[in-house]
Design an enzyme around this catalytic site. Structure first.
Site, PDB file in Angstrom:
ATOM      1  N   TRP A 185     -10.381   1.895  -5.057  1.00  0.00           N
ATOM      2  CA  TRP A 185     -10.701   2.254  -3.674  1.00  0.00           C
ATOM      3  C   TRP A 185     -11.670   3.423  -3.718  1.00  0.00           C
ATOM      4  O   TRP A 185     -11.490   4.356  -4.502  1.00  0.00           O
ATOM      5  CB  TRP A 185      -9.443   2.664  -2.887  1.00  0.00           C
ATOM      6  CG  TRP A 185      -9.837   3.216  -1.555  1.00  0.00           C
ATOM      7  CD1 TRP A 185     -10.240   2.509  -0.454  1.00  0.00           C
ATOM      8  CD2 TRP A 185      -9.946   4.606  -1.190  1.00  0.00           C
ATOM      9  NE1 TRP A 185     -10.585   3.370   0.568  1.00  0.00           N
ATOM     10  CE2 TRP A 185     -10.410   4.654   0.143  1.00  0.00           C
ATOM     11  CE3 TRP A 185      -9.707   5.806  -1.862  1.00  0.00           C
ATOM     12  CZ2 TRP A 185     -10.638   5.861   0.824  1.00  0.00           C
ATOM     13  CZ3 TRP A 185      -9.934   7.008  -1.191  1.00  0.00           C
ATOM     14  CH2 TRP A 185     -10.377   7.028   0.138  1.00  0.00           C
ATOM     15  N   GLU A 226     -10.005  -2.521  -2.848  1.00  0.00           N
ATOM     16  CA  GLU A 226      -9.310  -2.208  -1.589  1.00  0.00           C
ATOM     17  C   GLU A 226     -10.297  -1.812  -0.500  1.00  0.00           C
ATOM     18  O   GLU A 226     -11.056  -0.856  -0.644  1.00  0.00           O
ATOM     19  CB  GLU A 226      -8.317  -1.058  -1.842  1.00  0.00           C
ATOM     20  CG  GLU A 226      -7.552  -0.646  -0.599  1.00  0.00           C
ATOM     21  CD  GLU A 226      -6.563   0.496  -0.865  1.00  0.00           C
ATOM     22  OE1 GLU A 226      -6.511   1.005  -2.012  1.00  0.00           O
ATOM     23  OE2 GLU A 226      -5.850   0.885   0.075  1.00  0.00           O
ATOM     24  N   LYS A 228     -11.373  -0.716   3.556  1.00  0.00           N
ATOM     25  CA  LYS A 228     -10.885   0.237   4.559  1.00  0.00           C
ATOM     26  C   LYS A 228     -11.771   0.170   5.788  1.00  0.00           C
ATOM     27  O   LYS A 228     -12.942  -0.191   5.704  1.00  0.00           O
ATOM     28  CB  LYS A 228     -10.895   1.644   3.952  1.00  0.00           C
ATOM     29  CG  LYS A 228     -10.188   2.678   4.793  1.00  0.00           C
ATOM     30  CD  LYS A 228      -9.836   3.914   3.963  1.00  0.00           C
ATOM     31  CE  LYS A 228      -9.270   5.013   4.837  1.00  0.00           C
ATOM     32  NZ  LYS A 228      -8.749   6.119   4.045  1.00  0.00           N
ATOM     33  N   ASP A 259      -4.458  -3.031   2.516  1.00  0.00           N
ATOM     34  CA  ASP A 259      -3.622  -1.871   2.856  1.00  0.00           C
ATOM     35  C   ASP A 259      -3.285  -1.981   4.342  1.00  0.00           C
ATOM     36  O   ASP A 259      -4.173  -2.171   5.175  1.00  0.00           O
ATOM     37  CB  ASP A 259      -4.401  -0.583   2.548  1.00  0.00           C
ATOM     38  CG  ASP A 259      -3.598   0.678   2.822  1.00  0.00           C
ATOM     39  OD1 ASP A 259      -3.071   0.815   3.939  1.00  0.00           O
ATOM     40  OD2 ASP A 259      -3.510   1.542   1.928  1.00  0.00           O
ATOM     41  N   HIS A 262      -5.397  -0.144   6.951  1.00  0.00           N
ATOM     42  CA  HIS A 262      -6.854  -0.183   6.856  1.00  0.00           C
ATOM     43  C   HIS A 262      -7.536  -1.181   7.783  1.00  0.00           C
ATOM     44  O   HIS A 262      -8.613  -1.683   7.473  1.00  0.00           O
ATOM     45  CB  HIS A 262      -7.271  -0.447   5.414  1.00  0.00           C
ATOM     46  CG  HIS A 262      -7.009   0.719   4.511  1.00  0.00           C
ATOM     47  ND1 HIS A 262      -7.519   0.829   3.237  1.00  0.00           N
ATOM     48  CD2 HIS A 262      -6.294   1.850   4.717  1.00  0.00           C
ATOM     49  CE1 HIS A 262      -7.115   1.955   2.694  1.00  0.00           C
ATOM     50  NE2 HIS A 262      -6.367   2.590   3.573  1.00  0.00           N
ATOM     51  N   HIS A 286      -0.956  -2.976  -0.228  1.00  0.00           N
ATOM     52  CA  HIS A 286      -0.521  -1.587  -0.130  1.00  0.00           C
ATOM     53  C   HIS A 286       0.330  -1.494   1.116  1.00  0.00           C
ATOM     54  O   HIS A 286      -0.178  -1.549   2.240  1.00  0.00           O
ATOM     55  CB  HIS A 286      -1.723  -0.635  -0.018  1.00  0.00           C
ATOM     56  CG  HIS A 286      -2.209  -0.163  -1.345  1.00  0.00           C
ATOM     57  ND1 HIS A 286      -3.157   0.821  -1.492  1.00  0.00           N
ATOM     58  CD2 HIS A 286      -1.840  -0.526  -2.603  1.00  0.00           C
ATOM     59  CE1 HIS A 286      -3.362   1.031  -2.789  1.00  0.00           C
ATOM     60  NE2 HIS A 286      -2.588   0.232  -3.480  1.00  0.00           N
ATOM     61  N   ASP A 294      -4.930   5.412  10.084  1.00  0.00           N
ATOM     62  CA  ASP A 294      -4.428   5.216   8.718  1.00  0.00           C
ATOM     63  C   ASP A 294      -3.623   6.440   8.286  1.00  0.00           C
ATOM     64  O   ASP A 294      -4.014   7.170   7.387  1.00  0.00           O
ATOM     65  CB  ASP A 294      -5.646   4.996   7.801  1.00  0.00           C
ATOM     66  CG  ASP A 294      -5.260   4.833   6.352  1.00  0.00           C
ATOM     67  OD1 ASP A 294      -4.218   4.210   6.089  1.00  0.00           O
ATOM     68  OD2 ASP A 294      -6.009   5.324   5.487  1.00  0.00           O
ATOM     69  N   ASP A 296      -0.607   6.753   6.937  1.00  0.00           N
ATOM     70  CA  ASP A 296       0.222   6.669   5.724  1.00  0.00           C
ATOM     71  C   ASP A 296       1.616   7.253   5.901  1.00  0.00           C
ATOM     72  O   ASP A 296       2.124   7.970   5.043  1.00  0.00           O
ATOM     73  CB  ASP A 296      -0.485   7.330   4.528  1.00  0.00           C
ATOM     74  CG  ASP A 296      -1.731   6.565   4.120  1.00  0.00           C
ATOM     75  OD1 ASP A 296      -1.601   5.455   3.606  1.00  0.00           O
ATOM     76  OD2 ASP A 296      -2.850   7.079   4.348  1.00  0.00           O
ATOM     77  N   ASP A 326       1.967   2.580  -0.532  1.00  0.00           N
ATOM     78  CA  ASP A 326       0.946   3.606  -0.339  1.00  0.00           C
ATOM     79  C   ASP A 326       1.255   4.407   0.919  1.00  0.00           C
ATOM     80  O   ASP A 326       0.792   4.076   2.002  1.00  0.00           O
ATOM     81  CB  ASP A 326      -0.447   2.955  -0.254  1.00  0.00           C
ATOM     82  CG  ASP A 326      -1.550   4.005  -0.174  1.00  0.00           C
ATOM     83  OD1 ASP A 326      -1.240   5.202  -0.297  1.00  0.00           O
ATOM     84  OD2 ASP A 326      -2.724   3.625   0.021  1.00  0.00           O
TER      85      ASP A 326
HETATM   86  C1  RNT Z   1      -6.965   5.337   0.779  1.00  0.00           C
HETATM   87  C2  RNT Z   1      -6.367   4.167   0.105  1.00  0.00           C
HETATM   88  C3  RNT Z   1      -5.917   4.396  -1.311  1.00  0.00           C
HETATM   89  C4  RNT Z   1      -5.224   5.720  -1.484  1.00  0.00           C
HETATM   90  C5  RNT Z   1      -4.643   5.930  -2.854  1.00  0.00           C
HETATM   91  C6  RNT Z   1      -4.249   7.343  -3.092  1.00  0.00           C
HETATM   92  O1  RNT Z   1      -7.173   5.140   2.119  1.00  0.00           O
HETATM   93  O2  RNT Z   1      -5.329   3.658   0.865  1.00  0.00           O
HETATM   94  O3  RNT Z   1      -5.147   3.344  -1.723  1.00  0.00           O
HETATM   95  O4  RNT Z   1      -4.221   5.926  -0.531  1.00  0.00           O
HETATM   96  O5  RNT Z   1      -5.511   5.453  -3.799  1.00  0.00           O
HETATM   97 ZN    ZN Z   2      -4.148   2.043  -0.047  1.00  0.00          ZN
END
Ligand code: RNT
Ligand code: ZN
Length: 419
Positions: A185, A226, A228, A259, A262, A286, A294, A296, A326
């Protein structure tokens, strides 16, 4: 018979009435590995330098709850605590910035030697490793671009880093006898209107091809990319968008990583899985919980996660879906955050494994849509908690809420002593 055994025996009978075999569900759950992300322990700081902190790159851990891991020994102690509180089989997902570097080592100079300790530790824990290149929190990412930079020297540096990371992932896969998933990523993008989006993406495409020029046996490692939507400071333009990597993964035979944070907030990653799997046999997830963006947040047993788990479980015999976590919340006890998120992910899988799929499908195919809806609702009230507690007991980890006190005790004994 203990309360848990009695409740399970009743639940088993109850599910059997719906055509569901709880023992088979538990066997399947025990065999489904979840790749635990290393970065909840220290807010994505990494251990390249003492006191390293997450800087830039469009990801951000918020909160300053005391007790974050300050070095690898502390992080390992935290992971061991987490592993002792979650049932099932697991993997650990490491970032390149978590290597054991005797002195500061530039990212284009890291190698398997910096991860030997991790490989040994993982073997002792009975877990396998996955890996991520770290293309953020670095002066060479300060202007917001790495592999999609217009500066050839910057691109070269990050390509060299990814080469090193793939070699490390290959070494991990060889040592553990199970392919290491290497996920890429990058934060690349811009805060405001960018004229040459095409040019940046052309550079990204060329850089990725250079990153992946060397072939590794799939028994050792597999690459994932990955996408986003945007990041903090990259609101207007993100080079590695969904369409970009969708095209890349399919044309280059790489794993696509979805993810959950994302995409636009109303998009469903669960729905993307059966769409994408028409064209591929394998993907990486993820699992995360976005709130408005996003963010998390710690994964919960919520509708998006449950919906996703159903799609995973439905494809478990014909497709390979790699499940990684994640999330990173620095505002609460980090061990508690881990265990909450891991257990929620497993509970979502268990609910999906216990779903009366055969009957639901029969209703659907007969056009009995009211019956389908009603059965879905009825199934929500089946005694899933009794099966979960039994699973925890079977796996030798605390059932129910017992683990919450364990986390508190660890906080008092260990975390509170970290300044
Ligand atoms: C970032 C991505 C990625 C990170 C990690 C730490 O937006 O989601 O996967 O969260 O690599
Ligand atoms: Zn991620």
């Amino acid at each position: 018979m203990s309360r848990i055994d009695r409740a399970y025996a009743l639940a088993q009978e109850h599910y059997a009435e719906y055509g569901v075999d709880t023992a088979a569900a538990l066997d399947a759950l025990a065999a489904y590995p979840i790749s635990i992300h290393c970065w909840q322990a220290d807010d994505v700081g990494g251990f390249e330098r003492p006191g390293a902190a997450l800087g830039g790159g469009g990801i951000q851990a918020t909160g300053n709850y005391p007790g974050k891991a300050r070095n690898i020994a502390e992080a390992r102690s935290d992971y061991e605590k987490v592993l002792s509180l979650v049932p099932g089989s697991h993997r650990l997902n490491l970032h390149a910035s978590y290597g054991e570097f005797p002195q500061f080592t530039e990212r284009d100079a890291i190698g398997p030697e910096h991860f030997e300790g991790w490989i040994e530790w993982a073997q002792a824990q009975g877990i396998a490793l996955d890996f991520n290149c770290t293309c953020f929190s670095h002066p060479k990412a300060d202007d917001g671009y790495t592999l999609a930079s217009k500066d050839a020297a910057i691109r070269e540096f990050w390509i060299a880093h990814v080469h090193r990371c793939r070699e490390i992932a290959g070494a991990m896969g060889r040592a553990q006898g199970s392919p290491c998933i290497h996920n890429l990523w990058i934060p690349d993008g811009a805060k405001d209107i960018t004229v040459d989006r095409f040019g940046h993406r052309a550079h990204l495409l060329e850089s990725l091809d250079a990153c992946f020029a060397q072939d590794y046996p799939v028994t050792e490692m597999k690459d994932a990319v990955e996408s986003k939507l945007f990041g903090i400071g990259a609101e207007w333009f993100t080079a590695g968008s969904h369409e970009f990597y969708l095209g890349y993964a399919l044309s280059r035979n790489k794993l696509l990583c979805f993810d959950m944070g994302h995409y636009h907030p109303t998009e469903s990653v669960a729905d993307k899985v059966p769409a994408y799997l028409q064209f591929a046999d394998e993907l990486l997830l993820h699992v995360s919980r976005p709130i408005r963006w996003d963010s998390d947040h710690v994964v919960l047993l919520d509708d998006p996660t449950r919906d996703l788990a159903h799609e995973i479980v439905r494809r478990r015999h014909d497709k390979q879906i790699h499940l990684a976590l994640d999330f990173f919340d620095a505002a609460i006890n980090r061990i508690g955050a881990y265990v909450t998120g891991i257990r929620a992910t497993q509970q979502a899988l268990l609910q999906a494994l216990l779903s009366p799929e055969v009957r639901l499908l029969a209703h659907e195919e007969a056009g009995e849509n009211f019956e389908r809806l009603a059965l879905l609702e009825t199934a929500k009230a089946l005694p899933f908690g009794a099966v979960w507690d039994y699973f925890c007991q079977q796996q030798g980890v605390p059932p129910g809420a017992q683990w919450i006190a364990d986390v508190r005790a660890y906080e008092h004994a260990v975390l509170a002593k970290r300044s």
